[in-house]
Design an enzyme around this catalytic site. Structure first.
Site, PDB file in Angstrom:
ATOM      1  N   ASP A 195       0.860  -1.192   0.000  1.00 27.28           N
ATOM      2  CA  ASP A 195       0.000   0.000   0.000  1.00 27.28           C
ATOM      3  C   ASP A 195       0.893   1.238   0.000  1.00 27.28           C
ATOM      4  OD1 ASP A 195      -1.791   2.160   0.969  1.00 27.28           O
ATOM      5  OD2 ASP A 195      -3.218   0.532   1.239  1.00 27.28           O
TER       6      ASP A 195
ATOM      7  N   ASN B  31     -13.058  -3.401   2.574  1.00 29.02           N
ATOM      8  CA  ASN B  31     -14.094  -2.374   2.677  1.00 29.02           C
ATOM      9  C   ASN B  31     -14.984  -2.359   1.431  1.00 29.02           C
ATOM     10  OD1 ASN B  31     -12.857  -1.475   5.096  1.00 29.02           O
ATOM     11  ND2 ASN B  31     -11.450  -0.174   3.935  1.00 29.02           N
TER      12      ASN B  31
ATOM     13  N   GLN C  50     -14.346   2.458   1.818  1.00 19.82           N
ATOM     14  CA  GLN C  50     -13.743   2.107   0.522  1.00 19.82           C
ATOM     15  C   GLN C  50     -13.444   3.373  -0.257  1.00 19.82           C
ATOM     16  OE1 GLN C  50     -16.091  -0.491  -2.034  1.00 19.82           O
ATOM     17  NE2 GLN C  50     -14.303  -0.999  -3.302  1.00 19.82           N
TER      18      GLN C  50
ATOM     19  N   HIS D 151     -10.363  -5.116  -2.967  1.00 14.90           N
ATOM     20  CA  HIS D 151      -9.032  -5.479  -2.478  1.00 14.90           C
ATOM     21  C   HIS D 151      -9.126  -5.867  -1.017  1.00 14.90           C
ATOM     22  CE1 HIS D 151      -9.775  -1.194  -2.134  1.00 14.90           C
ATOM     23  NE2 HIS D 151      -9.094  -1.227  -0.998  1.00 14.90           N
TER      24      HIS D 151
ATOM     25  N   HIS E 143      -6.995  -5.876   2.539  1.00 18.61           N
ATOM     26  CA  HIS E 143      -5.847  -5.319   3.264  1.00 18.61           C
ATOM     27  C   HIS E 143      -5.283  -6.373   4.217  1.00 18.61           C
ATOM     28  CE1 HIS E 143      -6.722  -0.969   2.426  1.00 18.61           C
ATOM     29  NE2 HIS E 143      -7.951  -1.413   2.313  1.00 18.61           N
TER      30      HIS E 143
END
Ligand code: 5GP
Ligand code: ZN
Length: 132
Positions: A27, A83, A90, A96, A98
């Site tokens: 990230d 999310n 989100q 995606h 995390h």
């Protein structure tokens, strides 16, 4: 879609893992050192659109990444988080997952205020079951 551009190599990223279906990248604005996001190669905006095959496989990738992160950082815990919708936090509308290393006393803020036990648990149960 920014993540489709990353997957196509049009936007640079740092990939820690890749297979036929997923790419796991660092990230760019991590909650902690080693924060990874796992992206399905086929675009799905959210969990509702995600094909079952990707849904089942993505947790195996999350397990692989979480295990590597635990070994790399000897963290005290790991959050696996996904999310859906702006209200849920989100910000990129390509699904995606995390994977976030956690340490006792860290400043990562993932939580909610717990409510009182609902009096109508059976009604809530039926509300959800009616849609399954
Ligand atoms: P969300 O809030 O949608 O669950 O998470 C989106 C995540 O994507 C955020 O943690 C954000 O830092 C990350 N992100 C946004 N743009 C980029 C990018 O261009 N590259 C990478 N590697 N991560 C990004
Ligand atoms: Zn996309």
């Amino acid at each position: 879609c920014i993540f489709c551009k990353i997957l196509a190599g049009e936007i640079p990223s740092t990939a820690v893992y890749e297979d036929d279906d997923f790419k796991a990248i660092l990230d760019v604005n991590p909650a902690a050192r080693g924060h990874v996001i796992i992206l399905p190669k086929n675009h799905a905006a959210n969990i509702y659109e995600l094909p079952d095959e990707d849904a089942s496989k993505i947790m195996i990738v999350a397990k692989k990444i979480a295990t590597a992160i635990e070994k790399a950082y000897h963290c005290d815990g790991v959050n696996i988080l996904q999310n859906n919708g702006e209200a849920a936090g989100q910000t990129v509308f390509h699904l995606h997952v995390h994977v976030i290393p956690r340490f006792k006393g860290d400043t990562v803020n993932i939580g909610w205020k717990q409510g009182d036990m609902p009096e109508d648990l059976d009604a809530i149960c039926k509300e959800i079951q009616a849609q399954l």
